[in-house]
Design a protein around this motif. Structure first.
Motif, PDB file in Angstrom:
ATOM      1  N   TYR A 122      31.713  -9.335   0.934  1.00 53.35           N
ATOM      2  CA  TYR A 122      31.519 -10.567   1.735  1.00 53.35           C
ATOM      3  C   TYR A 122      30.046 -11.136   1.924  1.00 53.35           C
ATOM      4  O   TYR A 122      29.373 -10.334   2.791  1.00 53.35           O
ATOM      5  N   SER A 140      32.064 -16.082   9.271  1.00 51.09           N
ATOM      6  CA  SER A 140      33.093 -15.375   9.454  1.00 51.09           C
ATOM      7  C   SER A 140      34.514 -15.975   9.395  1.00 51.09           C
ATOM      8  O   SER A 140      34.330 -17.080   9.554  1.00 51.09           O
ATOM      9  N   GLY A 141      35.573 -15.335   8.810  1.00 49.77           N
ATOM     10  CA  GLY A 141      36.908 -15.798   8.806  1.00 49.77           C
ATOM     11  C   GLY A 141      38.007 -15.031   8.627  1.00 49.77           C
ATOM     12  O   GLY A 141      37.608 -13.782   8.398  1.00 49.77           O
ATOM     13  N   ASP A 142      39.206 -15.577   8.423  1.00 47.35           N
ATOM     14  CA  ASP A 142      40.429 -14.738   8.188  1.00 47.35           C
ATOM     15  C   ASP A 142      40.786 -15.057   6.594  1.00 47.35           C
ATOM     16  O   ASP A 142      40.482 -16.236   6.184  1.00 47.35           O
ATOM     17  N   TYR A 143      40.952 -13.744   5.957  1.00 44.85           N
ATOM     18  CA  TYR A 143      41.309 -13.832   4.392  1.00 44.85           C
ATOM     19  C   TYR A 143      42.444 -13.205   4.147  1.00 44.85           C
ATOM     20  O   TYR A 143      43.112 -12.061   4.812  1.00 44.85           O
ATOM     21  N   LYS A 154      39.076  -1.616   3.918  1.00 44.50           N
ATOM     22  CA  LYS A 154      37.932  -2.514   4.644  1.00 44.50           C
ATOM     23  C   LYS A 154      36.754  -1.717   4.924  1.00 44.50           C
ATOM     24  O   LYS A 154      37.008  -0.978   6.246  1.00 44.50           O
ATOM     25  N   ALA A 176      43.010 -10.144   6.820  1.00 45.03           N
ATOM     26  CA  ALA A 176      41.696  -9.326   7.379  1.00 45.03           C
ATOM     27  C   ALA A 176      40.763 -10.428   7.582  1.00 45.03           C
ATOM     28  O   ALA A 176      40.431 -11.268   6.886  1.00 45.03           O
ATOM     29  N   SER A 177      40.094  -9.997   8.917  1.00 45.95           N
ATOM     30  CA  SER A 177      38.984 -10.923   9.344  1.00 45.95           C
ATOM     31  C   SER A 177      37.622 -10.254   8.478  1.00 45.95           C
ATOM     32  O   SER A 177      37.613  -8.874   8.504  1.00 45.95           O
ATOM     33  N   VAL A 216      33.288 -10.532   8.140  1.00 48.94           N
ATOM     34  CA  VAL A 216      32.051 -11.144   8.689  1.00 48.94           C
ATOM     35  C   VAL A 216      30.797 -10.709   7.521  1.00 48.94           C
ATOM     36  O   VAL A 216      31.262  -9.970   6.463  1.00 48.94           O
ATOM     37  N   ASP A 237      30.683  -7.239   5.268  1.00 49.19           N
ATOM     38  CA  ASP A 237      32.068  -6.520   5.158  1.00 49.19           C
ATOM     39  C   ASP A 237      32.167  -6.438   3.830  1.00 49.19           C
ATOM     40  O   ASP A 237      32.017  -7.198   3.001  1.00 49.19           O
ATOM     41  N   ARG A 265      40.443 -17.535   1.535  1.00 49.40           N
ATOM     42  CA  ARG A 265      40.098 -17.894   3.011  1.00 49.40           C
ATOM     43  C   ARG A 265      41.204 -18.660   3.532  1.00 49.40           C
ATOM     44  O   ARG A 265      41.665 -19.689   2.909  1.00 49.40           O
TER      45      ARG A 265
END
Length: 104
Positions: free
Chosen positions: A11, A16-19, A41, A70-71, A73, A76, A102
């Protein structure tokens, strides 16, 4: 933004975010072998992502899916592992699709 390098999805986005990560595989490893697919991860397998299947007695390729939230950033990385649980017979992957979406 995701780039692939060294068989990893890295990434590289600024936020950052949730995927939602989905992996779909077709693989064979001989007759009646139990196979597993799992998402990792940053080099650590996410236990809840593990999905298992058994190949047919005719050795036909088995198709199966795993999915995980998964979150992420920046920097990652994600990897997909496919393993033979039954024994050490080599696995032949005929198709692999990975979708990283996302969600928040």
């Amino acid at each position: 933004d995701v780039t692939t390098t060294s068989n990893k999805a890295v990434y590289s986005g600024a936020l950052s975010g949730d995927y939602k990560i989905t992996a779909i595989v077709s693989a064979t490893s001989g007759n009646a072998k139990e196979l597993a697919i799992k998402i990792a991860k940053n080099g650590t397998v996410i236990a809840s992502s593990i999905s298992k299947t058994t190949t047919s007695s005719a050795g036909k390729a088995a198709s199966f899916t795993c999915q995980e939230l998964a979150s992420l950033v920046t920097t990652d990385y994600l990897e997909i592992f496919i393993t033979n649980i039954t024994d050490t017979t080599a696995i032949t992957v005929t198709d692999l699709s990975v979708i990283i979406e996302r969600i928040g």
